[in-house]
Design a protein around this motif. Structure first.
Motif, PDB file in Angstrom:
ATOM      1  N   MET A   1       0.826  -1.194   0.000  1.00  0.00           N
ATOM      2  CA  MET A   1       0.000   0.000   0.000  1.00  0.00           C
ATOM      3  C   MET A   1       0.871   1.259   0.000  1.00  0.00           C
ATOM      4  O   MET A   1       0.616   2.177  -0.763  1.00  0.00           O
ATOM      5  N   GLN A   2       1.873   1.294   0.835  1.00  0.00           N
ATOM      6  CA  GLN A   2       2.767   2.452   0.913  1.00  0.00           C
ATOM      7  C   GLN A   2       3.514   2.647  -0.405  1.00  0.00           C
ATOM      8  O   GLN A   2       3.736   3.775  -0.826  1.00  0.00           O
ATOM      9  N   GLU A   3       3.869   1.538  -1.053  1.00  0.00           N
ATOM     10  CA  GLU A   3       4.567   1.624  -2.334  1.00  0.00           C
ATOM     11  C   GLU A   3       3.671   2.262  -3.394  1.00  0.00           C
ATOM     12  O   GLU A   3       4.142   3.069  -4.204  1.00  0.00           O
ATOM     13  N   GLN A   4       2.393   1.918  -3.388  1.00  0.00           N
ATOM     14  CA  GLN A   4       1.457   2.512  -4.342  1.00  0.00           C
ATOM     15  C   GLN A   4       1.314   4.012  -4.116  1.00  0.00           C
ATOM     16  O   GLN A   4       1.285   4.791  -5.061  1.00  0.00           O
ATOM     17  N   ILE A   5       1.236   4.391  -2.853  1.00  0.00           N
ATOM     18  CA  ILE A   5       1.121   5.817  -2.519  1.00  0.00           C
ATOM     19  C   ILE A   5       2.375   6.554  -2.990  1.00  0.00           C
ATOM     20  O   ILE A   5       2.287   7.622  -3.603  1.00  0.00           O
ATOM     21  N   ASN A   6       3.547   5.991  -2.724  1.00  0.00           N
ATOM     22  CA  ASN A   6       4.789   6.627  -3.163  1.00  0.00           C
ATOM     23  C   ASN A   6       4.853   6.728  -4.682  1.00  0.00           C
ATOM     24  O   ASN A   6       5.328   7.728  -5.229  1.00  0.00           O
ATOM     25  N   GLU A   7       4.365   5.699  -5.361  1.00  0.00           N
ATOM     26  CA  GLU A   7       4.348   5.708  -6.826  1.00  0.00           C
ATOM     27  C   GLU A   7       3.437   6.815  -7.354  1.00  0.00           C
ATOM     28  O   GLU A   7       3.789   7.532  -8.291  1.00  0.00           O
ATOM     29  N   HIS A   8       2.268   6.970  -6.732  1.00  0.00           N
ATOM     30  CA  HIS A   8       1.340   8.018  -7.146  1.00  0.00           C
ATOM     31  C   HIS A   8       1.906   9.410  -6.870  1.00  0.00           C
ATOM     32  O   HIS A   8       1.688  10.338  -7.646  1.00  0.00           O
ATOM     33  N   LEU A   9       2.621   9.539  -5.762  1.00  0.00           N
ATOM     34  CA  LEU A   9       3.205  10.842  -5.418  1.00  0.00           C
ATOM     35  C   LEU A   9       4.318  11.252  -6.372  1.00  0.00           C
ATOM     36  O   LEU A   9       4.594  12.432  -6.541  1.00  0.00           O
ATOM     37  N   LYS A  10       4.939  10.283  -7.020  1.00  0.00           N
ATOM     38  CA  LYS A  10       6.050  10.565  -7.932  1.00  0.00           C
ATOM     39  C   LYS A  10       5.602  10.801  -9.370  1.00  0.00           C
ATOM     40  O   LYS A  10       6.424  11.167 -10.209  1.00  0.00           O
ATOM     41  N   LYS A  11       4.319  10.633  -9.663  1.00  0.00           N
ATOM     42  CA  LYS A  11       3.829  10.813 -11.033  1.00  0.00           C
ATOM     43  C   LYS A  11       3.835  12.297 -11.407  1.00  0.00           C
ATOM     44  O   LYS A  11       3.179  13.107 -10.755  1.00  0.00           O
ATOM     45  N   PRO A  12       4.574  12.659 -12.456  1.00  0.00           N
ATOM     46  CA  PRO A  12       4.601  14.064 -12.880  1.00  0.00           C
ATOM     47  C   PRO A  12       3.228  14.582 -13.317  1.00  0.00           C
ATOM     48  O   PRO A  12       2.924  15.756 -13.123  1.00  0.00           O
ATOM     49  N   SER A  13       2.402  13.713 -13.882  1.00  0.00           N
ATOM     50  CA  SER A  13       1.088  14.159 -14.353  1.00  0.00           C
ATOM     51  C   SER A  13       0.214  14.646 -13.194  1.00  0.00           C
ATOM     52  O   SER A  13      -0.574  15.588 -13.349  1.00  0.00           O
ATOM     53  N   THR A  14       0.362  14.025 -12.036  1.00  0.00           N
ATOM     54  CA  THR A  14      -0.402  14.451 -10.869  1.00  0.00           C
ATOM     55  C   THR A  14       0.021  15.846 -10.428  1.00  0.00           C
ATOM     56  O   THR A  14      -0.818  16.709 -10.157  1.00  0.00           O
ATOM     57  N   TRP A  15       1.305  16.089 -10.363  1.00  0.00           N
ATOM     58  CA  TRP A  15       1.820  17.392  -9.944  1.00  0.00           C
ATOM     59  C   TRP A  15       1.512  18.468 -10.982  1.00  0.00           C
ATOM     60  O   TRP A  15       1.217  19.609 -10.629  1.00  0.00           O
ATOM     61  N   LYS A  16       1.544  18.081 -12.261  1.00  0.00           N
ATOM     62  CA  LYS A  16       1.184  19.023 -13.316  1.00  0.00           C
ATOM     63  C   LYS A  16      -0.275  19.450 -13.152  1.00  0.00           C
ATOM     64  O   LYS A  16      -0.603  20.628 -13.256  1.00  0.00           O
ATOM     65  N   ARG A  17      -1.139  18.489 -12.873  1.00  0.00           N
ATOM     66  CA  ARG A  17      -2.560  18.812 -12.686  1.00  0.00           C
ATOM     67  C   ARG A  17      -2.753  19.717 -11.475  1.00  0.00           C
ATOM     68  O   ARG A  17      -3.569  20.642 -11.503  1.00  0.00           O
ATOM     69  N   ILE A  18      -2.020  19.475 -10.413  1.00  0.00           N
ATOM     70  CA  ILE A  18      -2.131  20.315  -9.210  1.00  0.00           C
ATOM     71  C   ILE A  18      -1.762  21.756  -9.527  1.00  0.00           C
ATOM     72  O   ILE A  18      -2.425  22.699  -9.084  1.00  0.00           O
ATOM     73  N   VAL A  19      -0.718  21.952 -10.327  1.00  0.00           N
ATOM     74  CA  VAL A  19      -0.312  23.306 -10.728  1.00  0.00           C
ATOM     75  C   VAL A  19      -1.429  23.974 -11.529  1.00  0.00           C
ATOM     76  O   VAL A  19      -1.782  25.137 -11.289  1.00  0.00           O
ATOM     77  N   PHE A  20      -2.013  23.230 -12.471  1.00  0.00           N
ATOM     78  CA  PHE A  20      -3.101  23.789 -13.264  1.00  0.00           C
ATOM     79  C   PHE A  20      -4.337  24.048 -12.416  1.00  0.00           C
ATOM     80  O   PHE A  20      -5.070  25.023 -12.656  1.00  0.00           O
ATOM     81  N   ILE A  21      -4.594  23.215 -11.430  1.00  0.00           N
ATOM     82  CA  ILE A  21      -5.722  23.446 -10.531  1.00  0.00           C
ATOM     83  C   ILE A  21      -5.533  24.760  -9.782  1.00  0.00           C
ATOM     84  O   ILE A  21      -6.475  25.557  -9.649  1.00  0.00           O
ATOM     85  N   MET A  22      -4.334  25.024  -9.308  1.00  0.00           N
ATOM     86  CA  MET A  22      -4.075  26.287  -8.611  1.00  0.00           C
ATOM     87  C   MET A  22      -4.252  27.475  -9.550  1.00  0.00           C
ATOM     88  O   MET A  22      -4.831  28.504  -9.171  1.00  0.00           O
ATOM     89  N   LEU A  23      -3.779  27.342 -10.794  1.00  0.00           N
ATOM     90  CA  LEU A  23      -3.932  28.411 -11.780  1.00  0.00           C
ATOM     91  C   LEU A  23      -5.409  28.675 -12.060  1.00  0.00           C
ATOM     92  O   LEU A  23      -5.867  29.825 -12.043  1.00  0.00           O
ATOM     93  N   PHE A  24      -6.166  27.613 -12.302  1.00  0.00           N
ATOM     94  CA  PHE A  24      -7.580  27.794 -12.606  1.00  0.00           C
ATOM     95  C   PHE A  24      -8.378  28.247 -11.395  1.00  0.00           C
ATOM     96  O   PHE A  24      -9.424  28.894 -11.546  1.00  0.00           O
ATOM     97  N   ALA A  25      -7.932  27.948 -10.201  1.00  0.00           N
ATOM     98  CA  ALA A  25      -8.602  28.458  -8.998  1.00  0.00           C
ATOM     99  C   ALA A  25      -8.505  29.983  -8.953  1.00  0.00           C
ATOM    100  O   ALA A  25      -9.471  30.667  -8.585  1.00  0.00           O
TER     101      ALA A  25
END
Length: 104
Positions: A1-25
């Motif tokens: 479970m922890q490995e999956q979470i770490n894998e998701h945290l390392k995905k660039p697409s997730t961080w890219k979306r977070i940046v765009f979410i802040m911009l669109f907010a």
């Protein structure tokens, strides 16, 4: 479970979306201010003339559709980014995406 979470945290697409979410907010805040200006303009125009102004109606409709598309993106209901990362003409449609279609 922890490995999956770490894998998701390392995905660039997730961080890219977070940046765009802040911009669109931020854009949502600006659009809301402009929409209130349009509302007040339409009220003033209607009080003075007795009719609504078609140009103000059209602008309000387009901005409301744009806000709708931004909110769909922010809530993960679509992966399509709104204007300025897509054509403005796509904001004129008010279709609900079928990403998670329910069987109700």
């Amino acid at each position: 479970m922890q490995e999956q979470i770490n894998e998701h945290l390392k995905k660039p697409s997730t961080w890219k979306r977070i940046v765009f979410i802040m911009l669109f907010a931020v854009i949502v805040g600006l659009v809301r201010v402009v929409l209130w200006g349009i509302i007040l303009l339409q009220i003033a125009y209607t009080l003075l003339t007795g009719n609504s102004n078609k140009n103000i109606l059209d602008l309000g409709k387009k901005l409301a559709a744009y806000l709708y598309h931004i909110l769909l993106f922010l809530t993960f209901n679509t992966d399509d980014m709104p204007f300025p990362f897509s054509d403005w003409s796509t904001t004129e449609t008010l279709e609900i995406p079928n990403k998670y279609k329910s069987d109700n």
